[in-house]
Scaffold this motif. Sequence first.
Motif, mmCIF file in Angstrom:
data_model
loop_
_atom_site.group_PDB
_atom_site.id
_atom_site.type_symbol
_atom_site.label_atom_id
_atom_site.label_comp_id
_atom_site.label_asym_id
_atom_site.label_seq_id
_atom_site.Cartn_x
_atom_site.Cartn_y
_atom_site.Cartn_z
ATOM 1 N N GLY A 119 0.800 -1.216 0.000
ATOM 2 C CA GLY A 119 0.000 0.000 0.000
ATOM 3 C C GLY A 119 0.832 1.264 0.000
ATOM 4 N N ARG A 120 0.160 2.339 -0.339
ATOM 5 C CA ARG A 120 0.732 3.669 -0.325
ATOM 6 C C ARG A 120 -0.196 4.579 0.473
ATOM 7 N NH1 ARG A 120 4.170 0.992 -2.124
ATOM 8 N NH2 ARG A 120 5.483 1.307 -3.971
ATOM 9 N N SER A 121 0.349 5.654 0.989
ATOM 10 C CA SER A 121 -0.472 6.626 1.720
ATOM 11 C C SER A 121 0.058 8.019 1.445
ATOM 12 C CB SER A 121 -0.471 6.345 3.224
ATOM 13 O OG SER A 121 0.827 6.492 3.749
ATOM 14 N N GLY A 122 -0.818 8.992 1.604
ATOM 15 C CA GLY A 122 -0.438 10.377 1.393
ATOM 16 C C GLY A 122 -1.294 11.294 2.241
ATOM 17 N N VAL A 123 -0.804 12.513 2.442
ATOM 18 C CA VAL A 123 -1.517 13.496 3.259
ATOM 19 C C VAL A 123 -2.362 14.366 2.333
ATOM 20 C CG1 VAL A 123 -1.265 15.437 4.839
ATOM 21 C CG2 VAL A 123 0.285 13.480 4.998
ATOM 22 N N ALA A 124 -3.594 14.656 2.770
ATOM 23 C CA ALA A 124 -4.497 15.501 2.000
ATOM 24 C C ALA A 124 -5.033 16.610 2.894
ATOM 25 C CB ALA A 124 -5.650 14.679 1.427
ATOM 26 N N ALA A 125 -5.140 17.812 2.357
ATOM 27 C CA ALA A 125 -5.674 18.958 3.100
ATOM 28 C C ALA A 125 -6.543 19.788 2.170
ATOM 29 C CB ALA A 125 -4.551 19.817 3.685
ATOM 30 N N SER A 126 -7.641 20.304 2.704
ATOM 31 C CA SER A 126 -8.557 21.114 1.900
ATOM 32 C C SER A 126 -9.325 22.062 2.810
ATOM 33 C CB SER A 126 -9.520 20.230 1.105
ATOM 34 O OG SER A 126 -10.244 19.380 1.985
ATOM 35 N N ALA A 127 -9.952 23.047 2.210
ATOM 36 C CA ALA A 127 -10.753 24.020 2.964
ATOM 37 C C ALA A 127 -11.893 24.490 2.086
ATOM 38 C CB ALA A 127 -9.897 25.203 3.418
ATOM 39 N N GLY A 128 -12.973 24.932 2.729
ATOM 40 C CA GLY A 128 -14.130 25.389 1.962
ATOM 41 C C GLY A 128 -15.250 25.843 2.875
ATOM 42 N N ALA A 129 -16.468 25.698 2.403
ATOM 43 C CA ALA A 129 -17.639 26.185 3.135
ATOM 44 C C ALA A 129 -18.741 25.140 3.116
ATOM 45 C CB ALA A 129 -18.141 27.492 2.536
ATOM 46 N N ASN A 130 -19.539 25.178 4.173
ATOM 47 C CA ASN A 130 -20.701 24.297 4.319
ATOM 48 C C ASN A 130 -21.908 25.184 4.639
ATOM 49 O OD1 ASN A 130 -22.737 22.715 5.910
ATOM 50 N ND2 ASN A 130 -21.333 21.028 5.500
ATOM 51 N N VAL A 131 -22.935 25.107 3.825
ATOM 52 C CA VAL A 131 -24.148 25.911 4.011
ATOM 53 C C VAL A 131 -25.315 24.954 4.228
ATOM 54 C CG1 VAL A 131 -25.709 27.619 3.023
ATOM 55 C CG2 VAL A 131 -23.252 27.751 2.559
ATOM 56 N N GLY A 132 -26.074 25.193 5.309
ATOM 57 C CA GLY A 132 -27.168 24.288 5.633
ATOM 58 C C GLY A 132 -28.444 25.021 5.975
ATOM 59 N N ILE A 133 -29.547 24.295 5.897
ATOM 60 C CA ILE A 133 -30.856 24.814 6.297
ATOM 61 C C ILE A 133 -31.458 23.835 7.295
ATOM 62 C CG2 ILE A 133 -31.899 23.743 4.241
ATOM 63 C CD1 ILE A 133 -34.039 25.907 4.365
ATOM 64 N N TYR A 134 -31.944 24.358 8.428
ATOM 65 C CA TYR A 134 -32.515 23.515 9.467
ATOM 66 C C TYR A 134 -33.931 23.109 9.084
ATOM 67 C CZ TYR A 134 -28.624 24.501 12.585
ATOM 68 O OH TYR A 134 -27.366 24.586 13.148
ATOM 69 N N LEU A 135 -34.224 21.833 9.260
ATOM 70 C CA LEU A 135 -35.544 21.305 8.958
ATOM 71 C C LEU A 135 -36.418 21.212 10.196
ATOM 72 C CD1 LEU A 135 -34.434 18.428 6.554
ATOM 73 C CD2 LEU A 135 -34.981 20.808 6.004
ATOM 74 N N GLN A 136 -35.884 21.591 11.368
ATOM 75 C CA GLN A 136 -36.629 21.553 12.620
ATOM 76 C C GLN A 136 -36.350 22.832 13.407
ATOM 77 O OE1 GLN A 136 -34.882 17.615 13.705
ATOM 78 N NE2 GLN A 136 -36.960 17.133 14.368
ATOM 79 N N PRO A 137 -37.283 23.243 14.275
ATOM 80 C CA PRO A 137 -37.033 24.413 15.129
ATOM 81 C C PRO A 137 -35.982 24.094 16.174
ATOM 82 C CG PRO A 137 -39.104 23.379 15.728
ATOM 83 C CD PRO A 137 -38.639 22.697 14.476
ATOM 84 N N PRO A 138 -35.434 25.106 16.866
ATOM 85 C CA PRO A 138 -34.433 24.852 17.904
ATOM 86 C C PRO A 138 -34.941 23.879 18.960
ATOM 87 C CG PRO A 138 -34.531 27.186 17.395
ATOM 88 C CD PRO A 138 -35.666 26.549 16.660
ATOM 89 N N GLY A 139 -34.071 22.942 19.357
ATOM 90 C CA GLY A 139 -34.441 21.938 20.342
ATOM 91 C C GLY A 139 -33.260 21.019 20.606
ATOM 92 N N PRO A 140 -33.447 19.971 21.426
ATOM 93 C CA PRO A 140 -32.346 19.041 21.729
ATOM 94 C C PRO A 140 -31.828 18.317 20.489
ATOM 95 C CG PRO A 140 -34.147 18.796 23.301
ATOM 96 C CD PRO A 140 -34.660 19.673 22.217
#
Length: 240
Positions: A175-196
């Motif tokens: 096997g072989r292995s290598g290091v990977a790094a990345s950056a970006g953004a995550n945008v979400g919409i809540y499907l439920q009101p605030p709660g546990p």
Amino acid sequence: MNVRIGTRFNDARIEARVVMTSRFEEVMGKRDIEVADCDELAEAVSLIVRMVVSQPRTPPQAKSPTLHSTPPTQEVADDAAAKASSIGLVASAGLTTDGLPAYTLGARVQEGKLALQLELETTAPEEQSFGSGHVTIRHYSGRLSPCVAGIRFSVCAVFRAGWVDGVMDLPTDMGRSGVAASAGANVGIYLQPPGPLRLRAFVEALGALASTSLRYSDGETWSAPLVEGRIGFALEASFL
């Protein structure tokens, strides 16, 4: 006491309204009468005035104020929940732009609308052909995501770093292995009101920070994409 009389003629009869008020314009009495002529009207008004004057007057009682307790509206409750502090877990499942299932699990700390997520990520094994065989590639990463989370939406900056393992099915080359790094953004919409528990649908886009590739016998079999994405659902559970 003031006496006001309003009259109108209806055929051969006289219809009258007699209103008696105090000097403070408080209505002390009111009568509607119907008479045949002006003499009967005068007698009727005189009788009504005597009846009103002879009645005992009781001072009006002051009305006590009525207090109404209004339950908080949903907007107020949501705003209070969005400003609360919480510690919990976050887990997600989705598909990458290559069609591979990807999963994350980690911790989440929120203070008001600011949140911080620390997660571990892995994807399903990816098969790549190489020569007469193929290579099985697995991704393992750690993620750090500072977020701004509101009542309906969330936006996170994502920083991801980890390694990629590739194992060939031929015994002549390990096997072989290598290091990977990345950056970006995550945008979400809540499907439920605030709660546990809150379910969030999201879309994510990441760009590579470093070029990573796996090579076997001087041949390149896999390289990290410059841009990759993910869509899926995340479940946030708050305990404190």
